[in-house]
Design an enzyme around this catalytic site. Structure first.
Site: not given
Length: 681
Positions: A558, A571
């Site tokens: 990501s 995250y």
């Protein structure tokens, strides 16, 4: 003029589909059927006699009108007058093209002469197990007479071609009482004045042969069961098969990558346990369709299933080296100056007593069909041994067909393989969103795909959308569970022979400020993404190193693994962990030819399971925009002002694995439409 509304064509297709749908009657893409009839010539307006016959490479079970070759019967039969003889009979195949009627249709096959020259309206040529058992029995001619009397005539072995068509036509003329013939070493041919009569006669020949073998044959044609070669219990058998599959696939892929198929049917396991396994397997198959798919003979492990795994692996490696040397010697014994080059010396069939059969091909369907053909061959050997002695055609004849110029031309007509043909991919989180898009792209590029997802329903639905089980299979797996991860790879090994392209895509996200982030929030996200990717990559490395075929591991990381966004500590940290796993594993696995790379997406809202599961609402709240406008919001903050879609991520995965970046490892590709703060430094 192969219009499906033509009565002769309609009846032919229906008959063909019935006969082709039962493996007892003929094998996949084997045999051919035909019909003769009258149609109006669109040029002259006069009636013209036509032959409709299954074209080259078609399959009876799925035959449509487009799979028929349509020839003018007068021109086809006129070829008899210019036939140059057996030594030049291959030239007649090219001549068939000058007999074609109309535009379109399939290319005529080598068996066209058989159908056109036999003087009857309908002809079936099939490869039933019982028929080939008679055809390969040492006393085949006498047994055919005993079984059928003068109703079915014996035809000595001859390679398929124009002369065989002449032979059968002559035999029919000389035996007006006959309904068909047994072709030595090959199969059966039947004929009739109507489609119904032809089909009934084909079935009569097959069923009469089956009854003859059943009533006259010995009880144990393969000899007694050998102590120690009995099948392992099912669970243990499949565990051992999953352990061996990657190694065997790697051996079978020495010349070029192959996909595998595993079979442990009762017929296979019984044959592998019997006394005559080794001598019969060494004789090889006989029917041309069989050994073109399975090679002249299989590789047979000569150890019991109780042997330690390391000993079994070492012996398989020795036997594989010997097999390659033997195959090269076979080629050298029979090749002539105009023979095509040797196509590869690896086995297509590997038999492991107590465990089962591993078959291989350039794709899953080819591998599966090769296994099906060898089951046909087992049935043939059983029938022949029950009533006589199995006596296949000579090795030199097998070579003449395997390296036939016409067969080579057929192979050359096949379309070029797709970029990922022969590769097996496993995509975690593949049931939805980015994972689903990746699975679809990899399948479209020729890969076999294992759709791995915690949600069994979405995994199954995605796999079904991608195609049959020859293309994709679902597995249910929680990537945080070691046992489930191991089981998923075992399922992949049994389905396709192993894996060589892994996409670590499974993930979730919880967006909270630091002080509201619980230990459970932290552990859950690190378990799925950091631990899960580690477990999947570790198991992938075990399989890939056993295969010795290299491989690809791709992490869907990501932008958040690089960019420090707000309210995102768990995250972002998990994604940073994944990003560094890419670097660490690239450094460690490079010596095995395993490349490890990553993709850093951002703002993939459409179709995303993560965003639909609450992450979208949380991030929208952080940025103060309506959730339905989140994708547009993300797009506006990028340099390219474009929204990122799941397909864009899938494109990056293909770019990394499709062959053009073969020398790239340890790389992260941003797929974020341009986020300057996330530029890699």
């Amino acid at each position: 003029m192969n219009d499906v509304t033509t009565p002769e064509v309609q009846a032919l297709l229906e008959r063909s589909n019935r006969l082709g749908s039962d493996p007892r009657y003929t094998n996949y893409a084997g045999g051919n059927t035909s019909a003769k009839g009258v149609a109006v010539d669109p040029v002259t307006g006069a009636d013209v006699e036509l032959l409709w016959v299954k074209g080259s490479g078609g399959d009876l079970g799925t035959l449509t009108s487009n799979g028929l070759a349509v020839l003018r019967l007068d021109r086809m039969r006129a070829l008899v007058d210019v036939y140059p003889g057996v030594a030049q009979e291959d030239e007649m195949v090219a001549a068939f093209d000058y007999c074609l009627h109309g535009k379109g249709g399939a290319a005529p096959s080598i068996d066209t002469a058989m159908h056109g020259l036999v003087d009857t309206a309908h002809v079936d040529h099939l490869h039933p197990d019982a028929g080939i058992a008679l055809a390969t029995a040492a006393e085949g001619e006498a047994l055919t007479k005993e079984c059928f009397g003068d109703r079915v005539v014996w035809v000595p072995w001859r390679r398929p071609g124009f002369q065989l068509g002449l032979d059968i036509a002559a035999i029919k003329r000389a035996n007006p009482q006959a309904i068909g013939c047994i072709l030595g070493g090959h199969g059966i041919t039947a004929w009739g004045e109507t489609s119904e009569e032809c089909e009934a006669r084909s079935l009569e020949i097959i069923q009469t042969a089956e009854r003859f073998i059943s009533t006259r044959g010995t009880a144990d044609p393969f000899g007694p069961v050998v102590a120690g070669l009995e099948p392992l219990p099912e669970a243990e058998r499949r565990r051992r098969a999953a352990e061996l599959a990657p190694l065997i696939r790697g051996l079978a892929s020495t010349d070029k990558p192959m996909v595998g198929h595993f079979t442990d049917s009762e017929a296979v396991l019984d044959f592998l346990a019997r006394e005559k396994l080794q001598p019969l397997a060494a004789l090889g198959t006989s029917c041309p369709d069989h050994f073109l798919r399975t090679k002249v003979r299989p590789l047979v492990l000569d150890l019991p299933p109780s042997a330690p795994l390391a000993e079994t692996v070492a012996r398989l490696e020795q036997l594989h080296a010997a097999y390659r040397a033997d195959y090269a010697a076979y080629y050298s014994r029979h090749a002539t100056a105009d023979s095509p080059p040797m196509r590869g010396a690896d086995p297509a069939i590997v038999l492991v007593p107590g465990v089962g059969m591993f078959s291989f091909g350039q794709d899953k369907q080819t591998a599966r069909v090769a296994g099906e053909f060898y089951v046909n061959a087992i049935n043939v050997m059983r029938g022949a041994e029950a009533i006589s002695t199995y006596a296949p055609i000579a090795e030199s004849e097998k070579f003449r067909i395997e390296y036939w110029a016409l067969e080579e031309a057929k192979l050359q007509r096949k379309p070029a393989p797709k970029a990922l043909a022969g590769r097996v991919a496993l995509v975690t989180g593949g049931g939805s969103g980015i994972g689903k898009a990746i699975a679809a792209r990899l399948a479209a590029e020729g890969a076999c795909v294992v759709v791995a997802d915690m949600n069994a329903d979405t995994a199954a639905a995605t796999a079904a959308e991608l195609g049959s089980t020859d293309v994709a299979v679902p597995v249910t797996v929680d990537v945080t569970d070691e046992a489930q991860v191991s089981a998923a790879f075992a399922d992949a090994a049994l389905a396709f022979g192993g894996v060589d392209l892994i996409v670590n895509n499974a993930g979730l996200s919880i967006s909270k400020p630091l002080l509201e982030t619980t230990a459970r929030d932290w552990d859950l996200q690190h378990d799925v993404m950091a631990r899960g990717s580690f477990l999947v990559s570790r198991e992938a490395a075990r399989v890939m190193t056993a295969q010795r075929m290299g491989g690809d591991i791709v992490y869907i990381a990501s932008k958040n693994g690089v960019f420090a966004g707000p309210n995102n500590v768990a995250y972002g940290a998990a994604k940073a962990d994944q990003a560094h796993q890419v670097r660490l594993l690239a450094a460690e696995l490079g010596e095995h030819g395993i490349r490890v790379n990553g993709v850093n997406p951002d703002g993939v809202v459409q179709g995303s399971g993560i965003f639909a599961g609450g992450w979208g609402a949380q991030r929208a709240a952080v940025y103060g925009v309506p959730e339905e406008e989140l994708g547009a919001f993300y797009a506006k903050r990028t340099l390219l002002k474009r929204e990122v879609l799941p397909e864009n991520v899938a494109n990056a995965v293909f770019a990394l694995t499709g062959g053009e970046l073969s020398h790239t490892t340890g790389l992260h590709i941003p797929v974020d439409a341009g986020v300057a703060a996330a530029f890699l430094r």
